[in-house]
Design a protein around this motif. Structure first.
Motif, PDB file in Angstrom:
ATOM      1  N   ASN A 134      30.384  47.035  39.211  1.00 41.78           N
ATOM      2  CA  ASN A 134      30.230  47.035  40.714  1.00 41.78           C
ATOM      3  C   ASN A 134      29.772  45.734  41.204  1.00 41.78           C
ATOM      4  O   ASN A 134      29.014  45.066  40.346  1.00 41.78           O
ATOM      5  CB  ASN A 134      29.029  48.169  40.776  1.00 41.78           C
ATOM      6  N   PRO A 135      30.430  45.226  42.091  1.00 41.80           N
ATOM      7  CA  PRO A 135      30.362  43.921  42.729  1.00 41.80           C
ATOM      8  C   PRO A 135      29.698  42.681  42.390  1.00 41.80           C
ATOM      9  O   PRO A 135      28.365  42.811  43.066  1.00 41.80           O
ATOM     10  CB  PRO A 135      30.837  44.050  44.224  1.00 41.80           C
ATOM     11  N   ASN A 138      30.290  39.329  44.845  1.00 39.21           N
ATOM     12  CA  ASN A 138      31.300  39.843  46.025  1.00 39.21           C
ATOM     13  C   ASN A 138      32.599  39.693  45.080  1.00 39.21           C
ATOM     14  O   ASN A 138      33.861  39.495  45.831  1.00 39.21           O
ATOM     15  CB  ASN A 138      31.315  38.567  47.227  1.00 39.21           C
ATOM     16  N   LYS A 140      34.177  42.490  43.952  1.00 37.05           N
ATOM     17  CA  LYS A 140      34.471  43.727  44.479  1.00 37.05           C
ATOM     18  C   LYS A 140      35.522  44.412  43.320  1.00 37.05           C
ATOM     19  O   LYS A 140      36.753  44.749  43.525  1.00 37.05           O
ATOM     20  CB  LYS A 140      35.464  43.271  45.665  1.00 37.05           C
ATOM     21  N   ASN A 141      34.953  44.661  42.312  1.00 33.86           N
ATOM     22  CA  ASN A 141      35.512  45.277  41.272  1.00 33.86           C
ATOM     23  C   ASN A 141      36.892  44.850  40.785  1.00 33.86           C
ATOM     24  O   ASN A 141      38.086  45.189  40.744  1.00 33.86           O
ATOM     25  CB  ASN A 141      35.599  46.867  41.465  1.00 33.86           C
ATOM     26  N   ARG A 142      37.005  43.505  40.353  1.00 35.32           N
ATOM     27  CA  ARG A 142      38.172  42.620  40.313  1.00 35.32           C
ATOM     28  C   ARG A 142      38.890  43.032  39.248  1.00 35.32           C
ATOM     29  O   ARG A 142      38.301  43.391  38.101  1.00 35.32           O
ATOM     30  CB  ARG A 142      37.876  41.239  40.098  1.00 35.32           C
TER      31      ARG A 142
END
Length: 229
Positions: A134-135, A138, A140-142
């Motif tokens: 979870n991010p 930032n 964002k679940n890359r």
């Protein structure tokens, strides 16, 4: 002074957390596991066999060079060699897997809660990837993804969702090392839709923002397992 003490205490707690976040280190040359059925107590790991009764077969597994069957809906087969197959792995913090793929075979998104995985492709090509948690920062679940060819190596960090997919028209074979004697595996779709007892459809309907009938349909399916000893 108080601030310095709290900082030192925090660093020490983090250090201890890192130490205890991996398999226990061995305190002797080996600790060959006693089969669970013969154990009289439960421990975090396996009970040691009397060293005088240890034999070479406790450290041995034959035939991993032989192809495994991929005749299942996933088109893949994961042959995991952990402490249950090789008792001599007990306390050594490592295990091994052979992965066989039919054309377009998939090792579906899953996690190993107790191990980092390093994979090397021997035959064919594999599309692989993992998703960050979870991010953080930032991100964002890359998704980190790569197409691997024979001789290529890829690492999947401990606990993160990852997958391997044979995107070629020929069979593919890979081997993986894992940093635990018993890494565990949680296949995401099977865990979510095939749990026993089932997760409430009300919960999953809200999670996936879809119709409850879709959830019930998914829960009614048989979720295949491609992990074999």
């Amino acid at each position: 002074m108080a601030v310095g003490f709290h900082i030192t205490a925090t660093i020490l707690m983090l250090a201890f957390a890192i130490v205890y976040a991996s398999d226990p280190s061995p305190l002797q040359d080996f600790c060959v596991a006693v089969p669970d059925a013969d154990a009289s107590v439960f421990v975090n790991g396996k009970i040691c066999k009397d060293p005088k009764l240890v034999k070479p077969e406790d450290f041995f597994f034959p035939g991993l060079n032989n192809p495994r069957s991929t005749s299942n809906p996933l088109g893949s087969n994961v042959t995991l060699l952990n402490v249950d197959q090789i008792p001599g792995l007990n306390t050594l913090g490592i295990s091994l897997a052979r992965l066989d793929f039919a054309p377009y075979g998939l090792n579906p998104p899953h996690t190993h809660p107790r191990a980092t995985e390093i994979l090397v492709v021997l035959e064919g090509t594999l599309l692989v990837g993992f998703v960050t948690s979870n991010p953080p920062m930032n991100m964002k679940n890359r998704l980190f993804t790569k197409v691997l060819n024979p001789g290529d190596v890829f690492v999947f960090p401990e606990g993160l969702i990852h997958f391997q997919f044979n995107n070629g028209q020929t069979n593919a074979v890979a081997f993986a090392g894992l940093s635990s004697q018993n890494p565990g595996v949680i296949t995401i779709a099977k865990a979510v839709f095939g749990s026993d007892p089932p997760i409430s459809p009300d919960v999953l309907t809200k999670v996936f923002q879809t119709d409850k009938n879709v959830i019930k349909y998914l829960q009614s399916q048989f979720w295949w397992d491609n992990n074999f000893p």
